[in-house]
Design an enzyme around this catalytic site. Structure first.
Site, PDB file in Angstrom:
ATOM      1  CG  ASP A  85      10.390   5.527 -13.716  1.00  0.00           C
ATOM      2  OD1 ASP A  85      10.308   5.124 -13.206  1.00  0.00           O
ATOM      3  OD2 ASP A  85      11.820   6.362 -13.872  1.00  0.00           O
ATOM      4  CG  HIS A  96      12.444  10.324  -3.642  1.00  0.00           C
ATOM      5  ND1 HIS A  96      11.435  10.873  -4.355  1.00  0.00           N
ATOM      6  CD2 HIS A  96      12.179   8.622  -4.538  1.00  0.00           C
ATOM      7  CE1 HIS A  96      11.197  10.400  -5.837  1.00  0.00           C
ATOM      8  NE2 HIS A  96      11.641   9.137  -5.293  1.00  0.00           N
TER       9      HIS A  96
HETATM   10  C1  UD1 Z   1      11.220   3.606  -5.635  1.00  0.00           C
HETATM   11  C2  UD1 Z   1      11.307   3.500  -7.832  1.00  0.00           C
HETATM   12  C3  UD1 Z   1      11.962   5.445  -7.424  1.00  0.00           C
HETATM   13  C4  UD1 Z   1      10.073   5.972  -7.524  1.00  0.00           C
HETATM   14  C5  UD1 Z   1      10.355   6.155  -5.958  1.00  0.00           C
HETATM   15  C6  UD1 Z   1       8.690   6.675  -5.996  1.00  0.00           C
HETATM   16  C7  UD1 Z   1      12.772   2.414  -7.715  1.00  0.00           C
HETATM   17  C8  UD1 Z   1      14.453   1.510  -8.431  1.00  0.00           C
HETATM   18  N1  UD1 Z   1      13.173   3.212  -7.249  1.00  0.00           N
HETATM   19  O1  UD1 Z   1      12.262   4.094  -5.048  1.00  0.00           O
HETATM   20  O2  UD1 Z   1      11.667   5.176  -9.763  1.00  0.00           O
HETATM   21  O3  UD1 Z   1      11.715   7.425  -7.428  1.00  0.00           O
HETATM   22  O4  UD1 Z   1      10.475   4.360  -6.118  1.00  0.00           O
HETATM   23  O5  UD1 Z   1       9.281   6.939  -4.576  1.00  0.00           O
HETATM   24  O6  UD1 Z   1      12.116   0.985  -8.116  1.00  0.00           O
HETATM   25  N2  UD1 Z   1       8.830   2.595   2.502  1.00  0.00           N
HETATM   26  C9  UD1 Z   1       8.132   2.138   3.268  1.00  0.00           C
HETATM   27  N3  UD1 Z   1       7.326   2.333   3.170  1.00  0.00           N
HETATM   28  C10 UD1 Z   1       6.739   2.530   1.753  1.00  0.00           C
HETATM   29  C11 UD1 Z   1       7.563   2.660   0.753  1.00  0.00           C
HETATM   30  C12 UD1 Z   1       8.577   2.735   0.637  1.00  0.00           C
HETATM   31  O7  UD1 Z   1       8.335   1.979   4.285  1.00  0.00           O
HETATM   32  O8  UD1 Z   1       5.585   2.489   1.788  1.00  0.00           O
HETATM   33  C13 UD1 Z   1      10.643   1.795   2.748  1.00  0.00           C
HETATM   34  C14 UD1 Z   1      11.220   0.893   2.837  1.00  0.00           C
HETATM   35  O9  UD1 Z   1      12.142   0.709   3.611  1.00  0.00           O
HETATM   36  C15 UD1 Z   1      11.879   0.638   1.366  1.00  0.00           C
HETATM   37  C16 UD1 Z   1      12.997   1.728   1.243  1.00  0.00           C
HETATM   38  O10 UD1 Z   1      11.331   2.694   1.532  1.00  0.00           O
HETATM   39  O11 UD1 Z   1      12.569  -0.559   1.318  1.00  0.00           O
HETATM   40  C17 UD1 Z   1      13.064   1.970  -0.383  1.00  0.00           C
HETATM   41  O12 UD1 Z   1      12.316   1.956  -1.461  1.00  0.00           O
HETATM   42  P1  UD1 Z   1      12.110   1.511  -2.676  1.00  0.00           P
HETATM   43  O13 UD1 Z   1      10.707   1.175  -3.186  1.00  0.00           O
HETATM   44  O14 UD1 Z   1      13.314   0.213  -2.730  1.00  0.00           O
HETATM   45  O15 UD1 Z   1      12.847   3.179  -2.936  1.00  0.00           O
HETATM   46  P2  UD1 Z   1      12.257   3.971  -3.753  1.00  0.00           P
HETATM   47  O16 UD1 Z   1      13.314   5.264  -2.945  1.00  0.00           O
HETATM   48  O17 UD1 Z   1      10.858   4.317  -2.990  1.00  0.00           O
HETATM   49  N1  UDP Z   2       2.764  12.333  -3.450  1.00  0.00           N
HETATM   50  C1  UDP Z   2       1.997  12.352  -2.332  1.00  0.00           C
HETATM   51  N2  UDP Z   2       2.776  11.800  -1.680  1.00  0.00           N
HETATM   52  C2  UDP Z   2       3.454  12.988  -0.631  1.00  0.00           C
HETATM   53  C3  UDP Z   2       4.738  13.258  -2.029  1.00  0.00           C
HETATM   54  C4  UDP Z   2       4.397  12.683  -3.148  1.00  0.00           C
HETATM   55  O1  UDP Z   2       1.198  11.595  -3.248  1.00  0.00           O
HETATM   56  O2  UDP Z   2       4.128  13.096   0.103  1.00  0.00           O
HETATM   57  C5  UDP Z   2       3.213  12.273  -4.784  1.00  0.00           C
HETATM   58  C6  UDP Z   2       3.463  13.285  -5.985  1.00  0.00           C
HETATM   59  O3  UDP Z   2       2.457  14.313  -6.226  1.00  0.00           O
HETATM   60  C7  UDP Z   2       3.057  12.932  -6.937  1.00  0.00           C
HETATM   61  C8  UDP Z   2       3.980  11.629  -6.649  1.00  0.00           C
HETATM   62  O4  UDP Z   2       4.122  11.064  -5.844  1.00  0.00           O
HETATM   63  O5  UDP Z   2       1.671  12.336  -8.092  1.00  0.00           O
HETATM   64  C9  UDP Z   2       5.568  11.497  -7.221  1.00  0.00           C
HETATM   65  O6  UDP Z   2       5.419   9.702  -5.893  1.00  0.00           O
HETATM   66  P1  UDP Z   2       7.461   9.618  -6.024  1.00  0.00           P
HETATM   67  O7  UDP Z   2       7.360  11.236  -6.174  1.00  0.00           O
HETATM   68  O8  UDP Z   2       7.387   9.868  -4.260  1.00  0.00           O
HETATM   69  O9  UDP Z   2       8.636   8.963  -7.399  1.00  0.00           O
HETATM   70  P2  UDP Z   2       8.348  10.016  -9.209  1.00  0.00           P
HETATM   71  O10 UDP Z   2       7.286  10.526  -9.709  1.00  0.00           O
HETATM   72  O11 UDP Z   2       9.912  11.067  -7.944  1.00  0.00           O
HETATM   73  O12 UDP Z   2       9.211   8.727  -9.218  1.00  0.00           O
END
Ligand code: UD1
Ligand code: UDP
Length: 387
Positions: A98, A210
């Protein structure tokens, strides 16, 4: 007969954890030419998963930017993917779940008339703003896709009710397959920080938080409740691997740092994360994936959200929808900490989400779809798992 060319596209940590075992399975199958394209919507958190599973991307759009907006992510994927489609010439493009990578990759695939297969299809809250934007992303991909891999019978029912086009397979969730790799036989951590924690004499709570719909007041209430729980219960150790989003870090730091029994740590790799949950007393989270993983480990989960698209473990009694209010969080956590009978009821290993064979079913279904096999996979049956 020709091989079928399958391109798996994903970009965030949870998609990677759930697609990695599938990409590995597809790579082993005769008749399937499997390639991987990462958007890198997440950079570091994605790379960490690729390393855990020893997976290499064939294409990398490298789109992540600091404070990226949904429009940034969508437009970068739409701009970047066509060249990959041109080069890889897939017959089938697989997306997962999603996220905004999921939706935009599916849309791009549709624009190029490439068949879309949706892994983890059919989960719904039917509230378009919660989870936001994930509920809409997942529903729209349901329209774009013609192969729907629904983890549970309930997810498949949702798709049937919506009259989605194409074929629906009930496969189980690939996250349970992923846990076969990550939990393994050896329970030790690679993180020195985790190895240095005293996990034997303290009750461990693993916390993650998050989600966009929890930004602002909900996060404030969640973190304040967690802080007060830690201060009232010195025997607890609360470990929170904080998501890299600056919004989350700015919300958590001021409330949670400087408290002896709360550890704010960098994101863990998937192996350490799963093993840490396995050592926990219970889990508090707004994550989707963790709601599926913790029940398989027999760990109670308090879900820090108002709704969930994963009602199966709530029905099984091991996950509670606690919400985002200070009072309900304190009450539910205190009950688990002080009432052994209530704890025992929730600390049962159940597996309504999968049996560890989802990837095989998806690969089988793809071969049937391609006309390369007539072995239609038997659906995943959670009632068999629960009995
Ligand atoms: C995204 C997904 C959400 C999922 C989450 C998992 C969308 C809209 N949201 O949200 O469904 O639950 O990922 O974690 O697709 N960032 C870093 N390094 C990383 C990852 C993220 O610096 O490795 C920072 C960046 O500044 C980025 C911000 O995190 O701009 C947010 O990341 P983004 O993918 O936009 O949204 P999430 O809240 O992570
Ligand atoms: N996870 C991970 N390291 C962390 C936190 C979460 O590997 O520090 C794993 C967790 O076990 C699960 C996945 O990340 O497999 C879930 O991702 P996240 O919570 O970022 O996204 P969501 O599932 O809510 O979309």
């Amino acid at each position: 007969m020709n091989n079928i060319r399958v391109l798996s596209v994903f970009g965030t940590r949870p998609e990677a954890i759930k697609m990695a075992p599938l990409a590995l399975e597809l790579g082993k199958r005769d008749g399937i030419v499997s390639q991987v394209c990462v958007t890198a919507q997440h950079r570091q958190m994605l790379d960490s998963v690729m390393d855990c599973f020893h997976l290499k991307a064939d294409y990398d759009l490298n789109i992540m930017g600091k404070n990226q907006t949904l429009t940034d992510v969508t437009s970068r994927v739409l701009n970047g993917l066509p060249a990959v489609l041109e080069d890889a010439k897939p017959d089938l493009l697989l997306v997962h779940g999603d996220t905004t990578t999921t939706f935009s990759a599916a849309l791009s695939s549709f624009y190029h008339k490439v068949t879309v297969g949706h892994v983890e299809a059919g989960l719904r809250t039917y509230d378009r703003y919660s989870p936001f934007p994930e509920e809409m992303n997942r529903s729209l991909v349901g329209r774009l896709a013609t192969l729907h891999f629904a983890p549970t019978p309930k997810n498949a029912e949702n798709l049937k009710k919506e009259n989605v086009q194409g074929e629906i397979f009930i496969t189980g969730n690939t996250v349970i397959d992923a846990m076969k790799y990550t939990i393994g036989d050896n329970g030790s951590f690679s993180s020195e920080e985790l190895n240095s924690l005293d996990l034997d004499d303290r009750r461990l709570i693993v916390l993650t938080c998050h989600r966009r719909e929890n930004y602002g007041e909900p996060m404030k209430q969640i973190f304040t409740a967690v802080r007060d729980l830690a201060m009232k219960n010195p025997d607890l150790l609360i470990v929170y691997p904080i998501h890299m989003s600056p919004v989350v870090r700015d919300a958590a730091g001021p409330i949670l740092s400087g408290i002896d029994n709360i550890r704010l740590i960098e994101p863990l790799d998937a192996i350490d994360m799963h093993r840490l949950m396995d050592r926990s007393y219970f889990v508090m989270t707004d994550s989707g994936g963790i709601q599926e993983e913790a029940p398989a480990l027999g760990k109670p989960v308090l879900v820090l959200r108002r709704e969930t698209e994963r009602p199966e473990a709530v029905a099984a009694g091991t996950v509670r929808l606690t919400g985002v209010e200070y009072r309900s969080i304190i009450e539910d956590a205190t009950e688990l900490l002080t009432d052994p009978a209530a704890y025992a009821k929730m600390a049962r290993a159940v597996n309504p989400y999968g049996d560890g064979h989802a990837c095989e079913r998806i690969a089988d279904a793809i071969l049937v779809h391609a006309g390369l096999s007539d072995r239609i996979p038997a659906p995943f049956d959670p009632y068999h798992e629960l009995s």
